[in-house]
Scaffold this motif. Structure first.
Motif, PDB file in Angstrom:
ATOM      1  N   LEU A 104       0.831  -1.221   0.000  1.00  0.00           N
ATOM      2  CA  LEU A 104       0.000   0.000   0.000  1.00  0.00           C
ATOM      3  C   LEU A 104       0.862   1.266   0.000  1.00  0.00           C
ATOM      4  CD1 LEU A 104      -2.909  -1.024   2.424  1.00  0.00           C
ATOM      5  CD2 LEU A 104      -2.887  -1.061  -0.081  1.00  0.00           C
ATOM      6  N   ARG A 105       2.169   1.125   0.186  1.00  0.00           N
ATOM      7  CA  ARG A 105       3.145   2.220   0.020  1.00  0.00           C
ATOM      8  C   ARG A 105       3.008   3.359   1.024  1.00  0.00           C
ATOM      9  NH1 ARG A 105       6.135  -1.106  -2.897  1.00  0.00           N
ATOM     10  NH2 ARG A 105       5.591  -1.303  -5.086  1.00  0.00           N
ATOM     11  N   ASP A 106       2.193   3.163   2.031  1.00  0.00           N
ATOM     12  CA  ASP A 106       1.885   4.216   2.983  1.00  0.00           C
ATOM     13  C   ASP A 106       2.273   3.700   4.364  1.00  0.00           C
ATOM     14  OD1 ASP A 106       0.764   6.401   4.267  1.00  0.00           O
ATOM     15  OD2 ASP A 106      -1.212   6.187   3.353  1.00  0.00           O
ATOM     16  N   PRO A 107       3.139   4.361   5.130  1.00  0.00           N
ATOM     17  CA  PRO A 107       3.641   5.722   4.944  1.00  0.00           C
ATOM     18  C   PRO A 107       4.835   5.831   3.989  1.00  0.00           C
ATOM     19  CG  PRO A 107       4.535   4.781   6.973  1.00  0.00           C
ATOM     20  CD  PRO A 107       3.566   3.770   6.406  1.00  0.00           C
ATOM     21  N   GLY A 108       4.994   7.042   3.472  1.00  0.00           N
ATOM     22  CA  GLY A 108       6.263   7.436   2.884  1.00  0.00           C
ATOM     23  C   GLY A 108       6.394   7.389   1.383  1.00  0.00           C
ATOM     24  N   GLN A 109       5.586   6.564   0.708  1.00  0.00           N
ATOM     25  CA  GLN A 109       5.707   6.512  -0.755  1.00  0.00           C
ATOM     26  C   GLN A 109       4.341   6.777  -1.388  1.00  0.00           C
ATOM     27  OE1 GLN A 109       7.289   2.522  -1.221  1.00  0.00           O
ATOM     28  NE2 GLN A 109       8.821   2.958   0.328  1.00  0.00           N
ATOM     29  N   GLU A 110       3.686   7.818  -0.857  1.00  0.00           N
ATOM     30  CA  GLU A 110       2.304   8.082  -1.271  1.00  0.00           C
ATOM     31  C   GLU A 110       2.197   8.503  -2.730  1.00  0.00           C
ATOM     32  OE1 GLU A 110       3.770   9.301   1.434  1.00  0.00           O
ATOM     33  OE2 GLU A 110       2.580   8.758   3.188  1.00  0.00           O
ATOM     34  N   TYR A 111       3.308   8.847  -3.352  1.00  0.00           N
ATOM     35  CA  TYR A 111       3.250   9.171  -4.792  1.00  0.00           C
ATOM     36  C   TYR A 111       2.970   7.911  -5.618  1.00  0.00           C
ATOM     37  CZ  TYR A 111       7.961   7.268  -5.255  1.00  0.00           C
ATOM     38  OH  TYR A 111       9.045   6.428  -5.256  1.00  0.00           O
ATOM     39  N   LYS A 112       3.250   6.731  -5.046  1.00  0.00           N
ATOM     40  CA  LYS A 112       2.942   5.466  -5.737  1.00  0.00           C
ATOM     41  C   LYS A 112       1.518   5.004  -5.426  1.00  0.00           C
ATOM     42  CE  LYS A 112       7.553   3.414  -4.868  1.00  0.00           C
ATOM     43  NZ  LYS A 112       8.254   2.728  -5.961  1.00  0.00           N
ATOM     44  N   GLU A 113       1.138   5.128  -4.158  1.00  0.00           N
ATOM     45  CA  GLU A 113      -0.141   4.643  -3.642  1.00  0.00           C
ATOM     46  C   GLU A 113      -0.249   5.124  -2.205  1.00  0.00           C
ATOM     47  OE1 GLU A 113      -2.959   3.425  -4.932  1.00  0.00           O
ATOM     48  OE2 GLU A 113      -2.662   1.238  -5.015  1.00  0.00           O
ATOM     49  N   ASP A 114      -1.474   5.267  -1.713  1.00  0.00           N
ATOM     50  CA  ASP A 114      -1.620   5.499  -0.282  1.00  0.00           C
ATOM     51  C   ASP A 114      -2.777   4.635   0.218  1.00  0.00           C
ATOM     52  OD1 ASP A 114      -4.073   6.916  -0.671  1.00  0.00           O
ATOM     53  OD2 ASP A 114      -2.927   8.727  -1.146  1.00  0.00           O
ATOM     54  N   ILE A 115      -3.018   4.709   1.504  1.00  0.00           N
ATOM     55  CA  ILE A 115      -4.017   3.808   2.076  1.00  0.00           C
ATOM     56  C   ILE A 115      -5.415   4.117   1.532  1.00  0.00           C
ATOM     57  CG2 ILE A 115      -5.195   3.317   4.281  1.00  0.00           C
ATOM     58  CD1 ILE A 115      -2.306   3.244   5.519  1.00  0.00           C
ATOM     59  N   VAL A 116      -5.659   5.382   1.189  1.00  0.00           N
ATOM     60  CA  VAL A 116      -6.964   5.751   0.633  1.00  0.00           C
ATOM     61  C   VAL A 116      -7.133   5.157  -0.775  1.00  0.00           C
ATOM     62  CG1 VAL A 116      -8.475   7.652  -0.038  1.00  0.00           C
ATOM     63  CG2 VAL A 116      -7.023   7.867   2.004  1.00  0.00           C
ATOM     64  N   SER A 117      -6.203   5.450  -1.660  1.00  0.00           N
ATOM     65  CA  SER A 117      -6.324   4.939  -3.038  1.00  0.00           C
ATOM     66  C   SER A 117      -6.190   3.419  -3.075  1.00  0.00           C
ATOM     67  CB  SER A 117      -5.269   5.586  -3.949  1.00  0.00           C
ATOM     68  OG  SER A 117      -3.958   5.277  -3.500  1.00  0.00           O
ATOM     69  N   GLY A 118      -5.294   2.899  -2.254  1.00  0.00           N
ATOM     70  CA  GLY A 118      -5.060   1.452  -2.240  1.00  0.00           C
ATOM     71  C   GLY A 118      -6.282   0.673  -1.773  1.00  0.00           C
ATOM     72  N   THR A 119      -6.942   1.160  -0.726  1.00  0.00           N
ATOM     73  CA  THR A 119      -8.111   0.414  -0.230  1.00  0.00           C
ATOM     74  C   THR A 119      -9.327   0.619  -1.141  1.00  0.00           C
ATOM     75  OG1 THR A 119      -8.683   2.213   1.301  1.00  0.00           O
ATOM     76  CG2 THR A 119      -7.383   0.388   2.192  1.00  0.00           C
ATOM     77  N   ARG A 120      -9.388   1.766  -1.824  1.00  0.00           N
ATOM     78  CA  ARG A 120     -10.467   1.946  -2.815  1.00  0.00           C
ATOM     79  C   ARG A 120     -10.267   0.974  -3.982  1.00  0.00           C
ATOM     80  NH1 ARG A 120     -10.802   7.430  -5.189  1.00  0.00           N
ATOM     81  NH2 ARG A 120     -12.803   6.706  -6.001  1.00  0.00           N
ATOM     82  N   ALA A 121      -9.006   0.840  -4.416  1.00  0.00           N
ATOM     83  CA  ALA A 121      -8.705  -0.095  -5.503  1.00  0.00           C
ATOM     84  C   ALA A 121      -8.995  -1.536  -5.067  1.00  0.00           C
ATOM     85  CB  ALA A 121      -7.245   0.048  -5.924  1.00  0.00           C
ATOM     86  N   ALA A 122      -8.654  -1.843  -3.821  1.00  0.00           N
ATOM     87  CA  ALA A 122      -8.900  -3.201  -3.315  1.00  0.00           C
ATOM     88  C   ALA A 122     -10.401  -3.500  -3.306  1.00  0.00           C
ATOM     89  CB  ALA A 122      -8.320  -3.347  -1.905  1.00  0.00           C
ATOM     90  N   ALA A 123     -11.206  -2.539  -2.848  1.00  0.00           N
ATOM     91  CA  ALA A 123     -12.663  -2.726  -2.833  1.00  0.00           C
ATOM     92  C   ALA A 123     -13.197  -2.937  -4.245  1.00  0.00           C
ATOM     93  CB  ALA A 123     -13.336  -1.527  -2.173  1.00  0.00           C
ATOM     94  N   ALA A 124     -12.693  -2.161  -5.184  1.00  0.00           N
ATOM     95  CA  ALA A 124     -13.129  -2.295  -6.578  1.00  0.00           C
ATOM     96  C   ALA A 124     -12.722  -3.647  -7.152  1.00  0.00           C
ATOM     97  CB  ALA A 124     -12.546  -1.162  -7.423  1.00  0.00           C
TER      98      ALA A 124
END
Ligand SMILES: [Zn+2]
Length: 420
Positions: free
Chosen positions: A58-78
């Motif tokens: 999920l790249r979070d913390p620290g590499q949010e330009y790749k992914e973060d917990i918000v975008s990553g969990t939205r993608a996971a739900a989708a």
């Protein structure tokens, strides 16, 4: 709060209704009437447990330009996932309870609703030297330990991690590649690597370490979980170990079932992944392993990267595939439409077995289980379009591919968190 899912087809039950009360499945029967319940029309759809991903980044913390917990969990739900286990190679590394807690708290506060279970590091800073704060991370909510991406080359450290982890109920998730044998390889070593002029990684790099850790697991009588198995030889080592009663579980990833090193001929760095995609004979062995129970689970190894890290020379590119939003279709296409298994069998490897490995009350549709489920159409045809990913990582070698099988709705604890 009652939710009634009507008219869908469920694994084991066939066509049935499912009643959810206070976030838990309370009844599954041929026909349920329930006054006051909110009704979900599942007519013509397959109702199955939400998928449980043992392996993602999920790249979070620290590499949010790749992914973060918000975008990553939205993608996971989708993608139809209701639980995901995220690896420790963040910045800072998840090698202590503070980072573990940060991930859990951020997922609860800002995530899509998908359960996020952190995997703590085996070693401090993933350096392979000293053990991380394993007990503290377990208390903070980590479900396993892994130096994923950095193979644990020191066998004594691996032994200690297995012993110490098991004392806290945590299994080591083992990225098996001998770094010396990898020797800066960027794709599978063989005919194609020679043809393309790219440096190859021998399959022995993976198998040597699987063999070593089977020996450790067998000697210590402690569990081990082998990540992203990619080779025929790896499958056979695990099969033989299971026959002897070794406490071993294993996963493979959708891209190993779908892609071979032929894809690397495009020089598209989106095909670059660790371990690398192999040969058709490896695919066949992995599928056979999933079918006979040698390989317990499918895990995405979702590894989002920024385009700047992929649109470079093959040798320079980072490894990994953005996998949440294609996993269901790629697996259903290959395994179910390819006549290797039924949807019920697929549910076992995508939901039931991984939930068992992290000891969570999900992965099955039956009374008493958490109401984490999805509605899916196993036959819907669509074209993979990376530009439409909710993940920040658009890095997939499967962009433009026509597939069958689509996630329509995702529910966690009886609440809808995604609708197509
Ligand atoms: Zn890995």
């Amino acid at each position: 709060m009652k939710l009634l899912v009507k008219g869908g087809t469920l694994p084991e039950y066939g066509r049935a209704d499912m009643l959810v009360e206070d976030g838990v499945i309370s009844r599954i029967e041929g026909n349920i009437e329930c006054e006051g319940a909110q009704v979900v029309d599942a007519e013509g759809l397959y109702v199955m447990p939400g998928m449980v991903d043992l392996h993602c980044h999920l790249r979070d913390p620290g590499q949010e330009y790749k992914e973060d917990i918000v975008s990553g969990t939205r993608a996971a739900a989708a993608g139809g996932f209701t639980s995901v286990c995220c690896m420790a190679n963040t910045t800072p590394v998840n090698d202590n309870a503070v980072v573990t807690s940060f991930i859990i708290n951020k997922a609860k506060a800002e995530g899509s609703g998908v359960h996020v279970y952190p995997v703590g590091a085996v070693s401090k800073g993933l350096k392979g030297e000293n053990m991380a704060e394993i007990g503290d991370m377990a208390k903070a909510g980590a479900v396993a330990i892994s130096d994923d991406g950095k193979p644990v080359m020191n066998a004594l450290l691996m032994r200690l991690a297995m012993e110490y982890g098991s004392a806290f109920g945590m299994t080591v998730f083992d990225h098996c590649e001998d770094s010396n044998l990898v020797n800066k390889g960027v794709m599978n070593e063989g005919y194609n690597s020679t043809l393309l002029g790219l440096r190859g990684t021998t399959r022995a790099a993976e198998e040597v370490q699987i063999a070593r850790d089977i020996v450790l697991s067998e000697t210590l009588n402690l569990p081990i979980h082998i990540c992203h198995v990619s080779t025929k030889g790896g499958v056979e080592l695990i099969r033989q170990a299971k026959k002897r009663g070794v406490k071993i579980t294993a996963e493979t990833a959708p891209h190993y079932l779908v892609g071979t090193d032929d894809l690397c001929a495009s020089y598209d760095a989106n095909t670059k992944v660790n371990p690398p995609m192999r040969l058709a004979s490896d695919q066949e062995a992995l599928i056979a392993g999933l079918c006979d129970g040698t390989i317990d689970a499918i895990a995405t190894d979702h590894a989002p990267h920024h385009r700047d890290e992929k649109e470079v020379e093959y040798n320079m590119a980072l490894s990994g595939i953005s996998g949440f939003e294609t996993a269901f279709a790629l697996c259903v296409e290959t395994l179910v439409h390819g006549h290797h298994m039924t949807m019920e069998d697929f549910v076992k490897v995508a939901c039931t077995n991984p939930a068992r490995i992290i000891k969570k009350n999900c992965g099955q549709l039956k009374p008493g289980m958490d109401a984490d489920f999805i509605l899916a159409d196993p036959n819907e045809e669509w074209c993979i379009d990376a530009r439409k990913f909710l993940s920040k990582g658009k890095n997939t070698p499967f962009h433009g591919r026509l597939v069958h099988g689509r996630v329509k709705e995702t529910y966690v604890g009886g609440a809808r968190i995604y609708k197509d």
